[in-house]
Design a protein around this motif. Structure first.
Motif, PDB file in Angstrom:
ATOM      1  N   ALA A   1      37.284  46.621 -17.419  1.00  0.00           N
ATOM      2  CA  ALA A   1      38.464  46.763 -16.567  1.00  0.00           C
ATOM      3  C   ALA A   1      39.463  47.657 -17.287  1.00  0.00           C
ATOM      4  N   ASN A   2      39.991  48.647 -16.570  1.00  0.00           N
ATOM      5  CA  ASN A   2      40.880  49.631 -17.151  1.00  0.00           C
ATOM      6  C   ASN A   2      42.221  49.594 -16.431  1.00  0.00           C
ATOM      7  N   CYS A   3      43.289  49.684 -17.179  1.00  0.00           N
ATOM      8  CA  CYS A   3      44.625  49.704 -16.583  1.00  0.00           C
ATOM      9  C   CYS A   3      45.478  50.717 -17.336  1.00  0.00           C
ATOM     10  N   VAL A   4      46.227  51.515 -16.574  1.00  0.00           N
ATOM     11  CA  VAL A   4      47.125  52.505 -17.156  1.00  0.00           C
ATOM     12  C   VAL A   4      48.549  52.139 -16.748  1.00  0.00           C
ATOM     13  N   ILE A   5      49.432  52.090 -17.733  1.00  0.00           N
ATOM     14  CA  ILE A   5      50.840  51.769 -17.497  1.00  0.00           C
ATOM     15  C   ILE A   5      51.680  52.948 -17.968  1.00  0.00           C
ATOM     16  N   SER A   6      52.696  53.288 -17.181  1.00  0.00           N
ATOM     17  CA  SER A   6      53.586  54.391 -17.554  1.00  0.00           C
ATOM     18  C   SER A   6      54.556  53.946 -18.638  1.00  0.00           C
ATOM     19  N   GLU A   7      55.268  54.904 -19.192  1.00  0.00           N
ATOM     20  CA  GLU A   7      56.263  54.590 -20.213  1.00  0.00           C
ATOM     21  C   GLU A   7      57.413  53.757 -19.648  1.00  0.00           C
TER      22      GLU A   7
ATOM     23  N   ALA B   1      41.097  50.488 -12.573  1.00  0.00           N
ATOM     24  CA  ALA B   1      39.716  50.767 -12.171  1.00  0.00           C
ATOM     25  C   ALA B   1      38.768  49.956 -13.035  1.00  0.00           C
ATOM     26  N   GLN B   2      37.489  50.062 -12.693  1.00  0.00           N
ATOM     27  CA  GLN B   2      36.432  49.472 -13.503  1.00  0.00           C
ATOM     28  C   GLN B   2      35.412  50.551 -13.798  1.00  0.00           C
ATOM     29  N   ALA B   3      35.037  50.662 -15.054  1.00  0.00           N
ATOM     30  CA  ALA B   3      34.024  51.627 -15.467  1.00  0.00           C
ATOM     31  C   ALA B   3      33.146  50.945 -16.507  1.00  0.00           C
TER      32      ALA B   3
ATOM     33  N   CYS C   1      35.345  60.247 -18.046  1.00  0.00           N
ATOM     34  CA  CYS C   1      35.780  61.002 -16.859  1.00  0.00           C
ATOM     35  C   CYS C   1      37.058  60.405 -16.289  1.00  0.00           C
ATOM     36  N   TRP C   2      37.093  59.092 -16.186  1.00  0.00           N
ATOM     37  CA  TRP C   2      38.246  58.388 -15.631  1.00  0.00           C
ATOM     38  C   TRP C   2      39.487  58.679 -16.464  1.00  0.00           C
ATOM     39  N   ILE C   3      39.371  58.609 -17.776  1.00  0.00           N
ATOM     40  CA  ILE C   3      40.500  58.876 -18.662  1.00  0.00           C
ATOM     41  C   ILE C   3      40.903  60.344 -18.583  1.00  0.00           C
ATOM     42  N   GLY C   4      39.931  61.240 -18.481  1.00  0.00           N
ATOM     43  CA  GLY C   4      40.216  62.670 -18.406  1.00  0.00           C
ATOM     44  C   GLY C   4      40.959  63.090 -17.153  1.00  0.00           C
TER      45      GLY C   4
END
Length: 62
Positions: free
Chosen positions: A15-21, A29-31, A39-42
């Motif tokens: 499980a992937n999560c991106v948080i802003s500053e 997402a899930q990868a 690819c997801w990070i890129g």
């Protein structure tokens, strides 16, 4: 914009999560495969300040 990426690794998926500053969730997402994760990070729009995989035996491949 600075981004903070967290990866929660399990046997079946990651499980992937991106948080802003500013503390807002930008993307989730899930990868499961390394290529898919790369690819997801890129595709993120911003600068990754920190990428933090979960600490544990399952996350060592990351």
């Amino acid at each position: 914009m600075k981004l903070f990426v967290g990866l929660s690794v399990s046997l079946e998926k990651t499980a992937n999560c991106v948080i802003s500053e500013h503390g807002k969730i930008v993307r989730e997402a899930q990868a499961s495969e390394l290529e898919e994760l790369a690819c997801w990070i890129g595709r993120l729009d911003g600068t990754i300040a920190v990428l933090g995989p979960e600490a544990g035996a399952l996350s060592q491949w990351v």
